[in-house]
Design a protein around this motif. Structure first.
Motif, PDB file in Angstrom:
ATOM      1  N   ASN A  76       0.837  -1.203   0.000  1.00 21.57           N
ATOM      2  CA  ASN A  76       0.000   0.000   0.000  1.00 21.57           C
ATOM      3  C   ASN A  76       0.870   1.249   0.000  1.00 21.57           C
ATOM      4  O   ASN A  76       1.658   1.461   0.915  1.00 21.57           O
TER       5      ASN A  76
ATOM      6  N   TYR B 280     -11.722  -1.272  -2.895  1.00 19.14           N
ATOM      7  CA  TYR B 280     -12.126  -2.650  -2.640  1.00 19.14           C
ATOM      8  C   TYR B 280     -13.232  -2.677  -1.609  1.00 19.14           C
ATOM      9  O   TYR B 280     -13.512  -1.689  -0.942  1.00 19.14           O
TER      10      TYR B 280
ATOM     11  N   TRP C 211      -4.610   1.091  -1.663  1.00 15.45           N
ATOM     12  CA  TRP C 211      -5.844   0.326  -1.460  1.00 15.45           C
ATOM     13  C   TRP C 211      -6.804   1.168  -0.652  1.00 15.45           C
ATOM     14  O   TRP C 211      -6.468   1.644   0.425  1.00 15.45           O
TER      15      TRP C 211
HETATM   16  C1  LIG Z   1      -3.396   2.577   2.293  1.00 21.19           C
HETATM   17  O1  LIG Z   1      -2.872   3.869   2.542  1.00 21.19           O
HETATM   18  C2  LIG Z   1      -3.823   4.916   2.583  1.00 21.19           C
HETATM   19  C3  LIG Z   1      -3.093   6.222   2.847  1.00 21.19           C
HETATM   20  O2  LIG Z   1      -1.853   6.238   2.318  1.00 21.19           O
HETATM   21  C4  LIG Z   1      -4.841   4.654   3.676  1.00 21.19           C
HETATM   22  O3  LIG Z   1      -5.828   5.672   3.645  1.00 21.19           O
HETATM   23  C5  LIG Z   1      -5.481   3.315   3.451  1.00 21.19           C
HETATM   24  O4  LIG Z   1      -6.373   3.019   4.498  1.00 21.19           O
HETATM   25  C6  LIG Z   1      -4.415   2.236   3.366  1.00 21.19           C
HETATM   26  N1  LIG Z   1      -5.053   0.976   3.069  1.00 21.19           N
HETATM   27  C7  LIG Z   1      -4.845  -0.121   3.746  1.00 21.19           C
HETATM   28  C8  LIG Z   1      -5.572  -1.320   3.327  1.00 21.19           C
HETATM   29  O5  LIG Z   1      -4.087  -0.154   4.667  1.00 21.19           O
END
Ligand SMILES: *[C@@H]1O[C@H](CO)[C@@H](O)[C@H](O)[C@H]1NC(C)=O
Length: 625
Positions: free
Chosen positions: A110, A188, A245
């Motif tokens: 991510n 997702y 994500w």
């Molecule tokens: C991925 O990163 C974003 C911010 O950078 C965050 O908002 C999101 O919740 C994260 N997703 C997961 C699945 O950790």
């Protein structure tokens, strides 16, 4: 504001239409369930020219290019890109789907900046790429059947909207910059604990100049100048991407267009239909019933008086028109096309067709058309017999072959232009062969069976006999001349459909998503109803003017909307397209010709059959000595 309440009413009604529910998958193509770390495949489709965000932008080309066209130098997966199986309709629409080198796993990495590959682009190919950037070409990716979209701002209203596909580059200051970095947001949804589905893909492409070195820990956040390709020397380009994500629920592409415009279109259609129905009802109820009682009363009182109006031609109306063969073949093919449209729209309404995949619609249409060959043969032979034709075999043969052959020749010519332009949209030979097999192997035999059944049943019986000697026809008023009445009558069905037509055109030519199948079905119903009633009306006027040669006139009047579609198509060309290559122009005009031909045959058939029905009803209501 009044508009808001009607908008909510519209949304409420819209929610009742099944097509808006999240049911956009064909039964065999349901969304995939992923667990964490499962690979999520990104597929790449052909590059298509795109309408830029603002309302007054023009489409600059109609030619698709393969993603792995060697001149683009996009990164390929290890071991080469694999072609993905596609439906017949997708192939016809120019979709060419391949695997890609993107290494994306469910809920992994991510926000990590990743390098895809570095590509060396020689000056010549840079020139080609710059040309495509200037023509607003877009990349089209698919993740689990969903097209990747770019969120854009409407330059006029400032509204955000999603556009399918995302730009290959941008030429803001008239200098083309190649996009070599992709911010990918995977939306997702956790359908059950630990099981995820991809519900949306957004991509923000950007152009990153600066160092194009293959670093071990690249940085995607640095502000660097944009990347322009030099047309004189070798360019080394580094492609980077970053996946985020996002769990926010975002499961539709329905916000691409404002639905209010569709409601405007629908209200527009309804007004026209109400207007027409009132007109026809008035004429039928007042004039015709008065005529009938008058005719019958005169006969009873034995009052020797001259007959007048449509009764005068009772001995002529069922006189066979000229060229009954051509007319019946056209009606037969029209009936087949009508059945195809009706069934395809039912499929679309039930939500079986993905709005993001124009190919599925075309596939269903092709298959329906093939299997409704019997309907075409049946109608053609019965109409032919009713018009006094005797050469049944020739009729069966022409019904089964003439239209497919004509369409095939046009498609073949268009394909030739695509090949010359080096487009990936050219239909492969194997697909051409499959179409020939479908048409001449399934449709034609079914059509012959239909013809056989139809000729066994014979023509329909006519309520009045035909006089031996034809009557003199008085000169017709100007508005009842065939071409004038076709143009006059064609305005109504065209007027009922033209707003919807704009969306259909944008979907066909500018690869925009078309999702409003509910509206499309309603509009098609309105067009059918309008074509039928307006033709009955003109046939009635003709008979009142003692012009009894109504058969061909009814077909022409019914098909009148095709001339307006042709005019609209030319207007669309001038206002929304700025095609500079000859191939694009030939392609556009070829498709426009096919659309008008199909519309002419379908609405002409509706008009003819409706008039036939009305004339038989009319003349069986009067007593003839
Ligand atoms: C991925 O990163 C974003 C911010 O950078 C965050 O908002 C999101 O919740 C994260 N997703 C997961 C699945 O950790």
């Amino acid at each position: 504001m009044r508009g808001t309440s009607s908008y909510f009413l519209g949304s409420a009604l819209l929610a009742l239409l099944p097509s808006t529910v999240n049911a956009f998958y064909l039964p065999g193509a349901a969304p995939h369930n992923y667990v964490q770390h499962d690979p999520v495949d990104v597929y790449v489709n052909a590059l298509t020219p795109m309408l830029a965000g603002s309302d007054n932008s023009k489409l600059k080309s109609l030619i698709n290019y393969d993603y792995y066209n060697p001149q683009f130098h996009f990164c390929t997966p290890e071991g080469g890109a694999q072609s993905q199986p596609e439906s017949l309709g997708s192939i016809l629409f120019g979709d060419r789907i391949f695997t890609s080198p993107y290494d994306i796993k469910m809920l992994e990495a991510n926000g990590t900046c990743q390098i895809l590959c570095t590509a060396a682009i020689p000056g010549e190919d840079a020139k080609f790429i710059n040309g495509r950037i200037r023509e607003d070409y877009a990349l089209n990716w698919l993740v689990d059947g969903l097209p990747a979209a770019e969120m854009k701002k409407d330059t006029k209203t400032g509204d955000l909207f999603f556009d399918m596909g995302f730009n290959l580059g941008n030429d803001d200051d008239d200098i083309p910059y190649l996009n070599n970095h992709y911010e990918i947001v995977m939306r997702y949804h956790e359908s059950s604990p630990g099981v995820y589905r991809v519900v949306g893909v957004l991509v923000w492409p950007s152009s990153r100049g600066g160092s194009q070195e293959d670093e071990s820990t690249p940085n995607c956040d640095v502000e660097v100048p944009k990347l322009g390709l030099s047309e004189n020397e070798m360019n080394n380009i580094r492609y980077t991407y970053r996946v985020t994500w996002d769990a926010t629920r975002w499961d539709n592409y329905l916000h691409i267009f404002d639905p209010r415009i569709h409601w405007f279109s629908l209200i527009n259609s309804i007004v026209i239909v109400v207007f027409l129905c009132v007109m026809v009802a008035m004429i039928l109820w007042r004039t015709v019933s008065r005529d009938i009682s008058r005719y019958n009363a005169i006969d009873i009182s034995e009052d020797v008086q001259e007959d007048w109006g449509w009764k005068l031609v009772h001995g002529e109306v069922f006189r066979a028109p000229r060229y009954p063969m051509v007319l019946s073949v056209m009606v037969g093919n029209g009936a087949q096309l009508c059945a195809m449209c009706a069934v395809t729209l039912v499929f679309a309404l039930l939500g079986f067709l993905s709005p993001s995949n124009r190919g599925s619609l075309a596939t269903v249409m092709m298959v329906c058309w093939t299997f409704f060959g019997g309907i075409g043969g049946y109608y053609s032979s019965r109409i032919y017999a009713s018009l006094g034709g005797v050469n049944n075999r020739k009729n069966a043969f022409l019904t089964a072959t003439i239209l497919p052959t004509l369409v095939f020749i046009v498609m073949f010519l268009l394909n030739f232009f695509l090949l010359v332009a080096g487009s990936s949209g050219a239909v492969p030979f194997s697909t051409m062969l499959l179409i020939v097999v479908l048409w001449f192997g399934i449709s034609a035999p079914l059509s012959s069976i239909g013809s056989y059944i139809g000729s066994r049943q014979g023509g329909v019986s006519h309520p009045v006999r035909v006089n031996q000697i034809p009557r003199q026809i008085p000169p017709a008023p100007r508005h009842l001349r065939p071409w004038a009445s076709a143009l006059l009558a064609g305005i109504l069905p065209f007027g009922a459909a033209f707003v919807e037509l704009y969306f259909v055109m944008s979907s066909l030519f500018a690869s925009r998503a078309y999702y409003a199948f509910g509206f499309l079905a309603l509009t098609a119903g309105v067009v059918a109803l309008t074509s039928g009633t307006v033709t009955i009306l003109f046939t009635y006027f003709n008979l009142c003017a003692e012009e009894y040669r109504w058969h061909w006139r009814a077909f022409l009047t019914g098909g009148g909307s095709a001339f307006w579609i042709l005019a609209y198509g030319l207007f669309y060309w001038l206002s929304r397209l700025s095609l500079d290559s000859f191939s694009s122009v030939a392609l556009y005009l070829g498709y426009l010709f096919l659309i008008c031909l199909f519309d002419f045959i379908v609405t002409g058939t509706i008009g003819f059959l409706a008039s036939y029905w009305a004339v038989r009803r009319l003349y069986s209501a009067i007593r003839v000595d």
